[in-house]
Scaffold this motif. Structure first.
Motif, PDB file in Angstrom:
ATOM      1  N   PHE A   1      -6.674  12.494  36.076  1.00 21.08           N
ATOM      2  CA  PHE A   1      -7.165  13.868  36.148  1.00 21.08           C
ATOM      3  C   PHE A   1      -6.606  14.684  34.982  1.00 21.08           C
ATOM      4  N   ALA A   2      -5.288  14.578  34.742  1.00 19.51           N
ATOM      5  CA  ALA A   2      -4.654  15.313  33.637  1.00 19.51           C
ATOM      6  C   ALA A   2      -5.273  14.915  32.307  1.00 19.51           C
ATOM      7  N   LEU A   3      -5.518  13.631  32.121  1.00 20.47           N
ATOM      8  CA  LEU A   3      -6.131  13.155  30.876  1.00 20.47           C
ATOM      9  C   LEU A   3      -7.518  13.747  30.688  1.00 20.47           C
ATOM     10  N   GLY A   4      -8.321  13.752  31.740  1.00 21.99           N
ATOM     11  CA  GLY A   4      -9.665  14.340  31.645  1.00 21.99           C
ATOM     12  C   GLY A   4      -9.622  15.809  31.274  1.00 21.99           C
ATOM     13  N   GLU A   5      -8.720  16.548  31.909  1.00 19.65           N
ATOM     14  CA  GLU A   5      -8.571  17.977  31.595  1.00 19.65           C
ATOM     15  C   GLU A   5      -8.071  18.162  30.162  1.00 19.65           C
ATOM     16  N   PHE A   6      -7.123  17.319  29.741  1.00 22.82           N
ATOM     17  CA  PHE A   6      -6.598  17.399  28.378  1.00 22.82           C
ATOM     18  C   PHE A   6      -7.715  17.146  27.373  1.00 22.82           C
ATOM     19  N   ASN A   7      -8.496  16.086  27.565  1.00 26.06           N
ATOM     20  CA  ASN A   7      -9.575  15.761  26.626  1.00 26.06           C
ATOM     21  C   ASN A   7     -10.621  16.874  26.572  1.00 26.06           C
ATOM     22  N   ARG A   8     -10.942  17.475  27.710  1.00 22.45           N
ATOM     23  CA  ARG A   8     -11.919  18.587  27.715  1.00 22.45           C
ATOM     24  C   ARG A   8     -11.399  19.796  26.946  1.00 22.45           C
ATOM     25  N   ALA A   9     -10.117  20.072  27.075  1.00 24.98           N
ATOM     26  CA  ALA A   9      -9.534  21.259  26.428  1.00 24.98           C
ATOM     27  C   ALA A   9      -9.154  21.019  24.978  1.00 24.98           C
ATOM     28  N   ASN A  10      -9.113  19.769  24.554  1.00 26.48           N
ATOM     29  CA  ASN A  10      -8.639  19.418  23.215  1.00 26.48           C
ATOM     30  C   ASN A  10      -9.795  19.395  22.212  1.00 26.48           C
ATOM     31  N   ALA A  11     -10.448  20.532  22.034  1.00 25.00           N
ATOM     32  CA  ALA A  11     -11.610  20.616  21.145  1.00 25.00           C
ATOM     33  C   ALA A  11     -11.230  20.484  19.672  1.00 25.00           C
ATOM     34  N   ALA A  12      -9.981  20.709  19.334  1.00 26.43           N
ATOM     35  CA  ALA A  12      -9.546  20.627  17.939  1.00 26.43           C
ATOM     36  C   ALA A  12      -9.617  19.190  17.409  1.00 26.43           C
ATOM     37  N   ASP A  13      -9.440  18.225  18.277  1.00 22.73           N
ATOM     38  CA  ASP A  13      -9.502  16.815  17.879  1.00 22.73           C
ATOM     39  C   ASP A  13     -10.848  16.267  18.358  1.00 22.73           C
ATOM     40  N   GLN A  14     -11.615  15.678  17.461  1.00 19.29           N
ATOM     41  CA  GLN A  14     -12.936  15.195  17.839  1.00 19.29           C
ATOM     42  C   GLN A  14     -12.896  13.886  18.612  1.00 19.29           C
ATOM     43  N   PHE A  15     -11.725  13.228  18.682  1.00 18.61           N
ATOM     44  CA  PHE A  15     -11.613  11.958  19.379  1.00 18.61           C
ATOM     45  C   PHE A  15     -10.878  12.114  20.708  1.00 18.61           C
ATOM     46  N   ALA A  16     -11.353  11.384  21.709  1.00 22.35           N
ATOM     47  CA  ALA A  16     -10.725  11.409  23.027  1.00 22.35           C
ATOM     48  C   ALA A  16      -9.453  10.563  23.009  1.00 22.35           C
ATOM     49  N   TYR A  17      -8.595  10.824  23.963  1.00 15.41           N
ATOM     50  CA  TYR A  17      -7.354  10.063  24.132  1.00 15.41           C
ATOM     51  C   TYR A  17      -7.434   9.275  25.430  1.00 15.41           C
ATOM     52  N   LYS A  18      -6.625   8.217  25.507  1.00 17.95           N
ATOM     53  CA  LYS A  18      -6.474   7.506  26.756  1.00 17.95           C
ATOM     54  C   LYS A  18      -5.003   7.207  26.986  1.00 17.95           C
ATOM     55  N   ILE A  19      -4.679   6.892  28.221  1.00 18.39           N
ATOM     56  CA  ILE A  19      -3.288   6.664  28.607  1.00 18.39           C
ATOM     57  C   ILE A  19      -2.811   5.325  28.072  1.00 18.39           C
ATOM     58  N   VAL A  20      -1.715   5.372  27.322  1.00 16.32           N
ATOM     59  CA  VAL A  20      -1.051   4.151  26.860  1.00 16.32           C
ATOM     60  C   VAL A  20      -0.028   3.724  27.909  1.00 16.32           C
ATOM     61  N   ASN A  21       0.755   4.704  28.398  1.00 11.60           N
ATOM     62  CA  ASN A  21       1.830   4.403  29.337  1.00 11.60           C
ATOM     63  C   ASN A  21       2.248   5.677  30.073  1.00 11.60           C
ATOM     64  N   ILE A  22       2.546   5.538  31.341  1.00  9.81           N
ATOM     65  CA  ILE A  22       3.165   6.621  32.104  1.00  9.81           C
ATOM     66  C   ILE A  22       4.653   6.297  32.125  1.00  9.81           C
ATOM     67  N   THR A  23       5.435   7.068  31.390  1.00  9.23           N
ATOM     68  CA  THR A  23       6.853   6.739  31.234  1.00  9.23           C
ATOM     69  C   THR A  23       7.722   7.281  32.357  1.00  9.23           C
ATOM     70  N   SER A  24       7.246   8.296  33.068  1.00 12.92           N
ATOM     71  CA  SER A  24       8.011   8.870  34.170  1.00 12.92           C
ATOM     72  C   SER A  24       7.061   9.575  35.115  1.00 12.92           C
ATOM     73  N   ALA A  25       7.325   9.403  36.405  1.00 12.41           N
ATOM     74  CA  ALA A  25       6.508  10.091  37.416  1.00 12.41           C
ATOM     75  C   ALA A  25       7.413  10.597  38.527  1.00 12.41           C
ATOM     76  N   LYS A  26       7.226  11.867  38.856  1.00 13.69           N
ATOM     77  CA  LYS A  26       7.964  12.483  39.953  1.00 13.69           C
ATOM     78  C   LYS A  26       6.967  13.258  40.801  1.00 13.69           C
ATOM     79  N   ILE A  27       7.305  13.418  42.072  1.00  4.14           N
ATOM     80  CA  ILE A  27       6.519  14.317  42.913  1.00  4.14           C
ATOM     81  C   ILE A  27       7.450  15.378  43.464  1.00  4.14           C
TER      82      ILE A  27
END
Length: 134
Positions: A43-69
């Motif tokens: 979800f965060a990646l999708g929102e990031f790619n939508r908001a990242n209009a400055a870069d014409q290329f999309a990003y994808k997740i390489v690694n989740i290095t830390s996760a907390k809830i």
């Protein structure tokens, strides 16, 4: 003597109760590969790619290095994520998973907080902070 014992017991119980309340809302580590974390990260990646209009290329997740809830008035997913630039255009894709990495690598280290309120079927990217690492 009995009064002193009562005072000691009450003070000990009060200290224990206070310690319990300090733990409420404190983030704690969870497995980065859990389904809930992966859903929040996508979800965060999708929102990031939508908001990242400055870069014409999309990003994808390489690694989740830390996760907390963190349990608040909902659930905060606090994620440290490594993103890689792909060959897919940001405007042409909604899911960067099938995209191959760009021939000119560009990686970002991102701190995302996704707030989910399950009983309202709501999810919001409440924080995104990224910086280039190469």
């Amino acid at each position: 003597m009995f009064a002193w014992v009562c005072i000691f017991v009450c003070a000990s119980v009060a200290r224990f109760v206070a310690a319990e309340h300090e733990m409420t809302g404190r983030p704690h580590e969870v497995p980065a590969n859990s389904s809930a974390v992966l859903t929040a990260a996508r979800f965060a990646l999708g929102e990031f790619n939508r908001a990242n209009a400055a870069d014409q290329f999309a990003y994808k997740i390489v690694n989740i290095t830390s996760a907390k809830i963190q349990v608040v008035a909902g659930i905060n997913y606090i994620l440290e994520v490594l993103l890689g630039r792909t060959m897919c255009k940001t405007s042409a894709t909604t899911d960067s998973e099938p995209c191959v990495y760009h021939s000119e690598p560009k990686e970002l280290r991102c701190h995302f907080i996704v707030t989910e309120i399950p009983w309202e079927d709501s999810r919001v990217l409440t924080r995104k902070k990224c910086h280039q690492i190469n």
